[in-house]
Each structure stands twice: as C-alpha cells, then as structure tokens.
Design a protein around this motif. Structure first.
Motif, PDB file in Angstrom:
ATOM      1  N   PHE A   1     -37.102  97.635 -27.455  1.00  0.00           N
ATOM      2  CA  PHE A   1     -38.379  97.936 -28.304  1.00  0.00           C
ATOM      3  C   PHE A   1     -39.844  97.299 -27.904  1.00  0.00           C
ATOM      4  CE2 PHE A   1     -34.507  99.070 -30.586  1.00  0.00           C
ATOM      5  CZ  PHE A   1     -34.548 100.426 -30.638  1.00  0.00           C
ATOM      6  N   GLN A   2     -39.610  96.010 -27.997  1.00  0.00           N
ATOM      7  CA  GLN A   2     -40.823  95.299 -27.476  1.00  0.00           C
ATOM      8  C   GLN A   2     -41.441  95.872 -26.063  1.00  0.00           C
ATOM      9  OE1 GLN A   2     -39.592  91.435 -27.861  1.00  0.00           O
ATOM     10  NE2 GLN A   2     -39.670  91.361 -29.970  1.00  0.00           N
TER      11      GLN A   2
ATOM     12  N   TYR B   1     -46.135 104.220 -34.900  1.00  0.00           N
ATOM     13  CA  TYR B   1     -46.611 105.298 -34.424  1.00  0.00           C
ATOM     14  C   TYR B   1     -46.600 106.454 -35.301  1.00  0.00           C
ATOM     15  CZ  TYR B   1     -45.323 103.099 -30.125  1.00  0.00           C
ATOM     16  OH  TYR B   1     -45.342 102.142 -28.919  1.00  0.00           O
TER      17      TYR B   1
ATOM     18  N   ILE C   1     -42.932  99.300 -26.619  1.00  0.00           N
ATOM     19  CA  ILE C   1     -44.283  99.329 -26.911  1.00  0.00           C
ATOM     20  C   ILE C   1     -45.360  99.112 -26.022  1.00  0.00           C
ATOM     21  CG2 ILE C   1     -45.799  98.237 -28.808  1.00  0.00           C
ATOM     22  CD1 ILE C   1     -43.476  97.951 -30.707  1.00  0.00           C
TER      23      ILE C   1
ATOM     24  N   LEU D   1     -41.868 101.613 -35.006  1.00  0.00           N
ATOM     25  CA  LEU D   1     -42.692 101.375 -33.885  1.00  0.00           C
ATOM     26  C   LEU D   1     -44.046 101.344 -34.356  1.00  0.00           C
ATOM     27  CD1 LEU D   1     -40.947 103.349 -30.917  1.00  0.00           C
ATOM     28  CD2 LEU D   1     -40.778 101.016 -31.494  1.00  0.00           C
TER      29      LEU D   1
END
Length: 314
Positions: A211-212, A255, A215, A253
């Motif tokens: 996930f990092q 968003y 992003i 995240l």
C-alpha cells in the motif's frame, strides 16, 4: 499428552484426505510449515477455534464486509466469508513465485505500451492484427494516451493454483481494475486480532509495503501539487460487487471516494464537486471498467463515467 493429541489430530486429518491436499508433501508427510500451524491449532483447541471463528463472522458483519454477486438470491450486501485456517506459502517458494509474477507484470506492461503505441508486435507478426483490433477490449480512442510514468500498467493481479508438477501455476491474469487488496488487508487485520496464535513461530510478510508503494505510485502520477495531490477513488457505486473494498481502500489510503456524477470536466481539467465548490482533481484511481469511463467516446449508455475524460487525458 499434548504430543499424543497433536499426533492424533494430524493422523485424523490425514485419514480424511482422499485427493490432493496442500498440507501434504510429495513424501506423504505434512509439510514442516504446516506442522507449525497444526501445533498452534492443537494448543488452541478445536472448541476454542470454533468460538474464534464465530467471532470472526461477527466482526466481518459488524465491519460491513460484503461481496455482492449480481443476480444472486442473497441479493446485495452478501457477507464476506473468511476461512480461519490460512493458506500457507513457504518463503523460499514465494520468492520463486514473486519473480515469475514480476516478470509477467513487466511483459504485460510492455505489451500495453506497444499496443497503444508503436504496435511493433503487430508489424513484426508476433501478434495477429485481428487479435488486437477485433478484440472488444481494444479502444481506438485510447490510442497514444499515456500516463506520466514509466509504467502504463499500474495494477496487476493473478489467480494461482497448484499444478500437477507441484509448482504454482498462473491460471488467470487480471489487469482490468483488479480487486482483492482491500479484502486481503481486512482479512489480515481481523485474523491478527482474533487469531494471533496461529502465526506463532512464523515470519509473516507484511502487507503495508504494497500500500505504501501504491500511494507513492499514485502520487507520482500527479502533474502538479505533488506534495499533496487531490486523488479521487472512482467507484461505480454501492451496487458494485466489490463496493466495500472501494470505500475501505479510499478511507485507508486517504483518497476521496467518488462516483461519476461527482466529477465534471471543465476548461480541460477534471473537477470534484464539493460543498466548498469545485476542487481540481490530480489523479483518478479507477474502479470503473474501462468502456464505462467516458460516455462521449466509449460506451454511450454509461452513467458511471465522466463525460470528456479521455479529452482531458489527451
């Protein structure tokens, strides 16, 4: 007493096996990394495992984890099902699988660049023209549209199964807004809280690096305001089969979750409608299938996309 009971558990399990089983090696014995899991199960006890499983079911329901199936008798908001016994892949094997997955992702990215670019694969006779131009997944209006990044394929998913040769085979590839990352993270989060005993003595790969990287990749696509870009997570809406994941990942995240009606094209940019007025969008994470994204140039009956989106991208 503990060792005898553990052996009984393994033996009783093996007696029930009448076909291929992932826990059994080629020598007919339980694989070492599965033996650790059986030991943890024995320490926990079957009755306690049943109690924890019910807690998992309750937690999934409380968290609203669903997977909708169109035209299903269950209707919308079908509860997500999570097996309390995880699927184990030994690190040595995963390292080998990972290399193969990266190789496939690289090849698919190169093919995507070529098909919507110079089309050398077609000119050199490697791909038959009809395989591309007659394919319903090829969109002429998207020709020569490029993302501002080295890779044009941002997400790639694969379905795997154990083949008759004992190795993992890729049985399906998904490049069309692949789902699963949000469910995987929620599975891991719930299991780590309600069944932490199962991973005792094991080194479990973390999911957060994925996930990092995601992003960082999305942020890198922004043409302006790179420090704090406005990223929108575009969803078809609550009736979509994986809508839970859309809402879950947008929140995780950081968003903005939006549907097509929440966005509009004006003066060559995409804008998000908000209480404070229009906010210029820098990046759109698309969970709407490609042909539904722009009713002006793709599927004219779409109510899920953003009219003029392809023009803005150009």
């Amino acid at each position: 007493m503990h060792a005898e009971t553990s052996i009984d558990l393994l033996q009783s399990y093996q007696q029930e096996i009448n076909s291929y089983d992932e826990t059994i090696g080629a020598d007919g014995r339980v694989k070492p990394h599965w033996q650790r899991l059986f030991a943890s199960l024995e320490k926990l006890g079957i009755k306690e495992l049943e109690v924890r499983n019910q807690e998992i079911i309750n937690r999934l329901r409380e968290n609203g984890v669903t997977y909708n199936i169109y035209d299903s008798s269950d209707g919308l908001n079908r509860p997500w099902q999570l097996d309390p016994i995880p699927f184990l892949i030994e690190q040595k094997e995963w390292d080998h699988i990972s290399k193969g997955l990266k190789q496939r992702a690289t090849v698919l990215d190169l093919m995507l660049k070529d098909i919507y670019g110079p089309q050398k694969l077609i000119r050199d006779g490697i791909l038959p023209p009809e395989l591309v131009f007659d394919n319903t997944g090829f969109f002429r209006p998207c020709f020569d549209i490029k993302l501002p990044s080295q890779n044009q394929l941002i997400l790639y998913a694969a379905d795997m199964a154990r083949g008759p040769d004992g190795r993992m085979w890729i049985v399906d590839k998904r490049t069309q807004v692949p789902s699963g990352a949000g469910y995987a993270y929620e599975n891991r989060r719930i299991m780590s809280k309600l069944l932490p005993e199962l991973t005792e003595g094991m080194i479990v790969n973390r999911l957060s690096p994925f996930f990092q990287d995601f992003i960082q990749t999305e942020t890198g696509l922004a043409q302006r305001n790179k420090e704090n870009p406005k990223v929108v997570y575009l969803t078809p809406g609550p009736n979509n089969e994986t809508y839970f994941e859309h809402a879950y990942l947008a929140s995780y995240l950081g968003y903005t979750l939006a549907q097509g009606d929440d966005l509009l094209v004006r003066n060559g940019f995409v804008w998000l409608k908000s209480i404070d007025g229009l906010e210029r969008v820098d990046v759109i994470v698309r969970r709407v299938d490609d042909d539904w994204c722009d009713p002006l140039e793709l599927r004219v009956d779409s109510r899920l996309g953003v009219p003029g989106l392809l023009h803005v991208m150009r």
